[in-house]
Design a protein around this motif. Structure first.
Motif, PDB file in Angstrom:
ATOM      1  N   GLU A 165      -0.456   2.389 -14.477  1.00  0.00           N
ATOM      2  CA  GLU A 165       0.948   2.053 -14.733  1.00  0.00           C
ATOM      3  C   GLU A 165       1.786   2.239 -13.474  1.00  0.00           C
ATOM      4  O   GLU A 165       2.718   1.461 -13.210  1.00  0.00           O
ATOM      5  CB  GLU A 165       1.490   2.898 -15.882  1.00  0.00           C
ATOM      6  CG  GLU A 165       0.924   2.510 -17.237  1.00  0.00           C
ATOM      7  CD  GLU A 165       1.383   3.406 -18.365  1.00  0.00           C
ATOM      8  OE1 GLU A 165       1.339   2.970 -19.525  1.00  0.00           O
ATOM      9  OE2 GLU A 165       1.785   4.563 -18.085  1.00  0.00           O
ATOM     10  N   SER A 166       1.466   3.246 -12.664  1.00  0.00           N
ATOM     11  CA  SER A 166       2.217   3.490 -11.434  1.00  0.00           C
ATOM     12  C   SER A 166       2.010   2.386 -10.411  1.00  0.00           C
ATOM     13  O   SER A 166       2.819   2.210  -9.500  1.00  0.00           O
ATOM     14  CB  SER A 166       1.815   4.839 -10.823  1.00  0.00           C
ATOM     15  OG  SER A 166       0.519   4.781 -10.230  1.00  0.00           O
ATOM     16  N   CYS A 167       0.908   1.633 -10.572  1.00  0.00           N
ATOM     17  CA  CYS A 167       0.633   0.508  -9.672  1.00  0.00           C
ATOM     18  C   CYS A 167       1.106  -0.822 -10.255  1.00  0.00           C
ATOM     19  O   CYS A 167       0.828  -1.880  -9.688  1.00  0.00           O
ATOM     20  CB  CYS A 167      -0.861   0.439  -9.361  1.00  0.00           C
ATOM     21  SG  CYS A 167      -1.452   1.771  -8.290  1.00  0.00           S
ATOM     22  N   GLY A 168       1.797  -0.781 -11.393  1.00  0.00           N
ATOM     23  CA  GLY A 168       2.381  -1.993 -11.952  1.00  0.00           C
ATOM     24  C   GLY A 168       1.630  -2.619 -13.101  1.00  0.00           C
ATOM     25  O   GLY A 168       2.019  -3.685 -13.586  1.00  0.00           O
ATOM     26  N   PHE A 169       0.554  -1.993 -13.590  1.00  0.00           N
ATOM     27  CA  PHE A 169      -0.196  -2.540 -14.720  1.00  0.00           C
ATOM     28  C   PHE A 169       0.520  -2.198 -16.034  1.00  0.00           C
ATOM     29  O   PHE A 169       1.164  -1.159 -16.153  1.00  0.00           O
ATOM     30  CB  PHE A 169      -1.616  -1.975 -14.764  1.00  0.00           C
ATOM     31  CG  PHE A 169      -2.537  -2.575 -13.742  1.00  0.00           C
ATOM     32  CD1 PHE A 169      -3.364  -3.637 -14.073  1.00  0.00           C
ATOM     33  CD2 PHE A 169      -2.574  -2.079 -12.446  1.00  0.00           C
ATOM     34  CE1 PHE A 169      -4.221  -4.195 -13.124  1.00  0.00           C
ATOM     35  CE2 PHE A 169      -3.423  -2.634 -11.492  1.00  0.00           C
ATOM     36  CZ  PHE A 169      -4.243  -3.694 -11.840  1.00  0.00           C
ATOM     37  N   ARG A 170       0.365  -3.082 -17.014  1.00  0.00           N
ATOM     38  CA  ARG A 170       0.897  -2.811 -18.353  1.00  0.00           C
ATOM     39  C   ARG A 170      -0.171  -3.179 -19.381  1.00  0.00           C
ATOM     40  O   ARG A 170      -0.966  -4.099 -19.186  1.00  0.00           O
ATOM     41  CB  ARG A 170       2.176  -3.607 -18.613  1.00  0.00           C
ATOM     42  CG  ARG A 170       1.996  -5.113 -18.601  1.00  0.00           C
ATOM     43  CD  ARG A 170       3.338  -5.822 -18.734  1.00  0.00           C
ATOM     44  NE  ARG A 170       3.153  -7.277 -18.799  1.00  0.00           N
ATOM     45  CZ  ARG A 170       3.025  -7.956 -19.936  1.00  0.00           C
ATOM     46  NH1 ARG A 170       3.058  -7.314 -21.091  1.00  0.00           N
ATOM     47  NH2 ARG A 170       2.858  -9.264 -19.925  1.00  0.00           N
ATOM     48  N   ALA A 171      -0.179  -2.436 -20.481  1.00  0.00           N
ATOM     49  CA  ALA A 171      -1.175  -2.662 -21.532  1.00  0.00           C
ATOM     50  C   ALA A 171      -0.806  -3.892 -22.351  1.00  0.00           C
ATOM     51  O   ALA A 171       0.326  -4.037 -22.796  1.00  0.00           O
ATOM     52  CB  ALA A 171      -1.268  -1.439 -22.428  1.00  0.00           C
ATOM     53  N   LEU A 172      -1.791  -4.790 -22.554  1.00  0.00           N
ATOM     54  CA  LEU A 172      -1.581  -5.991 -23.353  1.00  0.00           C
ATOM     55  C   LEU A 172      -2.113  -5.817 -24.774  1.00  0.00           C
ATOM     56  O   LEU A 172      -1.485  -6.217 -25.744  1.00  0.00           O
ATOM     57  CB  LEU A 172      -2.264  -7.191 -22.691  1.00  0.00           C
ATOM     58  CG  LEU A 172      -1.755  -7.597 -21.303  1.00  0.00           C
ATOM     59  CD1 LEU A 172      -2.550  -8.790 -20.807  1.00  0.00           C
ATOM     60  CD2 LEU A 172      -0.264  -7.913 -21.339  1.00  0.00           C
ATOM     61  N   LEU A 212      -6.920   1.814  -5.267  1.00  0.00           N
ATOM     62  CA  LEU A 212      -6.547   0.680  -6.110  1.00  0.00           C
ATOM     63  C   LEU A 212      -5.527  -0.209  -5.412  1.00  0.00           C
ATOM     64  O   LEU A 212      -5.675  -1.438  -5.379  1.00  0.00           O
ATOM     65  CB  LEU A 212      -5.977   1.197  -7.431  1.00  0.00           C
ATOM     66  CG  LEU A 212      -5.521   0.133  -8.429  1.00  0.00           C
ATOM     67  CD1 LEU A 212      -6.691  -0.727  -8.878  1.00  0.00           C
ATOM     68  CD2 LEU A 212      -4.860   0.803  -9.647  1.00  0.00           C
ATOM     69  N   ALA A 213      -4.494   0.386  -4.847  1.00  0.00           N
ATOM     70  CA  ALA A 213      -3.452  -0.399  -4.196  1.00  0.00           C
ATOM     71  C   ALA A 213      -3.989  -1.166  -2.990  1.00  0.00           C
ATOM     72  O   ALA A 213      -3.649  -2.331  -2.765  1.00  0.00           O
ATOM     73  CB  ALA A 213      -2.305   0.517  -3.773  1.00  0.00           C
ATOM     74  N   ARG A 214      -4.820  -0.517  -2.199  1.00  0.00           N
ATOM     75  CA  ARG A 214      -5.397  -1.198  -1.030  1.00  0.00           C
ATOM     76  C   ARG A 214      -6.285  -2.371  -1.457  1.00  0.00           C
ATOM     77  O   ARG A 214      -6.309  -3.418  -0.804  1.00  0.00           O
ATOM     78  CB  ARG A 214      -6.208  -0.207  -0.195  1.00  0.00           C
ATOM     79  CG  ARG A 214      -5.361   0.697   0.694  1.00  0.00           C
ATOM     80  CD  ARG A 214      -6.246   1.670   1.459  1.00  0.00           C
ATOM     81  NE  ARG A 214      -5.482   2.477   2.375  1.00  0.00           N
ATOM     82  CZ  ARG A 214      -5.272   2.181   3.664  1.00  0.00           C
ATOM     83  NH1 ARG A 214      -5.773   1.059   4.153  1.00  0.00           N
ATOM     84  NH2 ARG A 214      -4.577   2.984   4.442  1.00  0.00           N
ATOM     85  N   THR A 215      -7.038  -2.184  -2.548  1.00  0.00           N
ATOM     86  CA  THR A 215      -7.899  -3.267  -3.030  1.00  0.00           C
ATOM     87  C   THR A 215      -7.064  -4.454  -3.493  1.00  0.00           C
ATOM     88  O   THR A 215      -7.368  -5.606  -3.182  1.00  0.00           O
ATOM     89  CB  THR A 215      -8.792  -2.771  -4.176  1.00  0.00           C
ATOM     90  OG1 THR A 215      -9.570  -1.660  -3.723  1.00  0.00           O
ATOM     91  CG2 THR A 215      -9.724  -3.874  -4.651  1.00  0.00           C
ATOM     92  N   VAL A 218       0.859  -1.184   0.000  1.00  0.00           N
ATOM     93  CA  VAL A 218       0.000   0.000   0.000  1.00  0.00           C
ATOM     94  C   VAL A 218       0.895   1.233   0.000  1.00  0.00           C
ATOM     95  O   VAL A 218       1.852   1.304   0.769  1.00  0.00           O
ATOM     96  CB  VAL A 218      -0.909   0.010   1.248  1.00  0.00           C
ATOM     97  CG1 VAL A 218      -1.686   1.319   1.325  1.00  0.00           C
ATOM     98  CG2 VAL A 218      -1.860  -1.162   1.224  1.00  0.00           C
ATOM     99  N   PRO A 219       0.641   2.209  -0.870  1.00  0.00           N
ATOM    100  CA  PRO A 219       1.507   3.393  -0.909  1.00  0.00           C
ATOM    101  C   PRO A 219       1.402   4.207   0.373  1.00  0.00           C
ATOM    102  O   PRO A 219       0.355   4.256   1.018  1.00  0.00           O
ATOM    103  CB  PRO A 219       0.951   4.189  -2.098  1.00  0.00           C
ATOM    104  CG  PRO A 219      -0.470   3.749  -2.212  1.00  0.00           C
ATOM    105  CD  PRO A 219      -0.473   2.298  -1.816  1.00  0.00           C
TER     106      PRO A 219
END
Length: 294
Positions: free
Chosen positions: A275-282, A243-246, A148-149
């Protein structure tokens, strides 16, 4: 060929649709968006699905997905060996007539960005490009739980599951977050509090509801959707923290390590957040609209 209109799908029909989707995905190197969770929970008495058969073999499918009274999303496919035979035209014609009957004025066709046949059909149909959405994924590294940030809201922000008393709270969040009318926002909220297959969380800051986010876990992946924050709380780090907490909570409760979501390509703030939470576009889906005459 035989066209069948369905009000709810059987287990065999769902298996046939999935097998056809797998074939089309492999043939075209794409990932079709067919909203599987909705296909398995179609409301009784409403025609939403159209299946085309040649003998006993499913060669085409189209589904209607309606989230508000003013529009319906359309997605479907045709067996690679049965294209250019008018199969999808017949499916689309039948779905269009059903939407006319229901008084839905706008159709939104979902087309995977790499689908050549899909784009050719929509161009011939006179559909107008509207927007695109990125399909994004984030995987939690082995042995490294998500963090969690550390933000200024960390101690005051809390997540809780929705209850039946949250209809008005969800209605206002839907209205602001998705530009819905009050009536559509309330219908969506009422469905949310009775849905037993998804978890919707309300985010509260200092006891005040400021956002929400829904999660559905299926086949080892958690799909995140319905994410919004009240207008006055945007740009303050609240969205990233929610988002991070979820993600942390879902990981802790079920060990899920793959998270997926969609985000509009023309929303750089949201794209940057994910993207800052680690997601990347597929990949991406393109959306085309057709306005129906009265």
């Amino acid at each position: 060929m035989k066209l069948i209109e369905k009000q709810g799908l059987s287990e065999q029909e769902l298996r046939d649709i999935r097998a056809l989707a797998d074939l089309c995905n492999a043939e075209d190197s794409i990932t079709l968006k067919l909203n599987w969770e909705m296909l398995s929970e179609r409301p009784a008495g409403v025609t939403n699905d159209f299946l085309m058969y040649e003998g006993e073999k499913l060669i085409g499918f189209l589904g209607i997905y309606s989230f508000r009274s003013t529009e319906a999303e359309i997605s479907g496919m045709v067996h690679p060996q049965h294209r250019r035979k008018g199969v999808f035209t017949q499916l689309a014609d039948a779905a269009t007539e059903e939407c006319r009957r229901r008084g839905i004025p706008k159709l939104i066709f979902i087309c995977q960005e790499r689908s050549v046949s899909g784009k050719a059909f929509l161009q011939a149909r006179g559909a107008v490009y509207s927007f695109s959405e990125h399909w994004m994924e984030m995987r939690v590294p082995d042995g490294q739980p998500p963090q969690v940030p550390d933000t200024r809201q960390a101690e005051a922000l809390e997540l809780r599951l929705v209850t039946a008393d949250d209809v008005e709270v969800l209605t206002e969040l839907n209205r602001q977050g998705f530009d819905m009318s009050y009536e559509d926002a309330k219908v969506f909220a009422e469905k949310t509090v009775t849905d037993g297959k998804e978890n919707t969380y309300v985010a509260e800051l200092g006891g005040k509801p400021i956002g929400k986010l829904a999660v559905r876990v299926d086949e080892g992946a958690a799909f995140i959707f319905g994410f919004c924050v009240l207008t006055e709380y945007r740009g303050r780090g609240c969205g990233r923290e929610i988002l991070a907490r979820t993600i942390e909570r879902i990981y802790r409760e079920g060990g899920t390590v793959r998270f997926e979501l969609e985000v509009a390509a023309d929303n750089p703030r949201a794209l940057g957040l994910y993207e800052s939470c680690g997601f990347r576009a597929l990949n991406a889906n393109d959306y085309y609209t057709i306005e129906l005459d009265g």
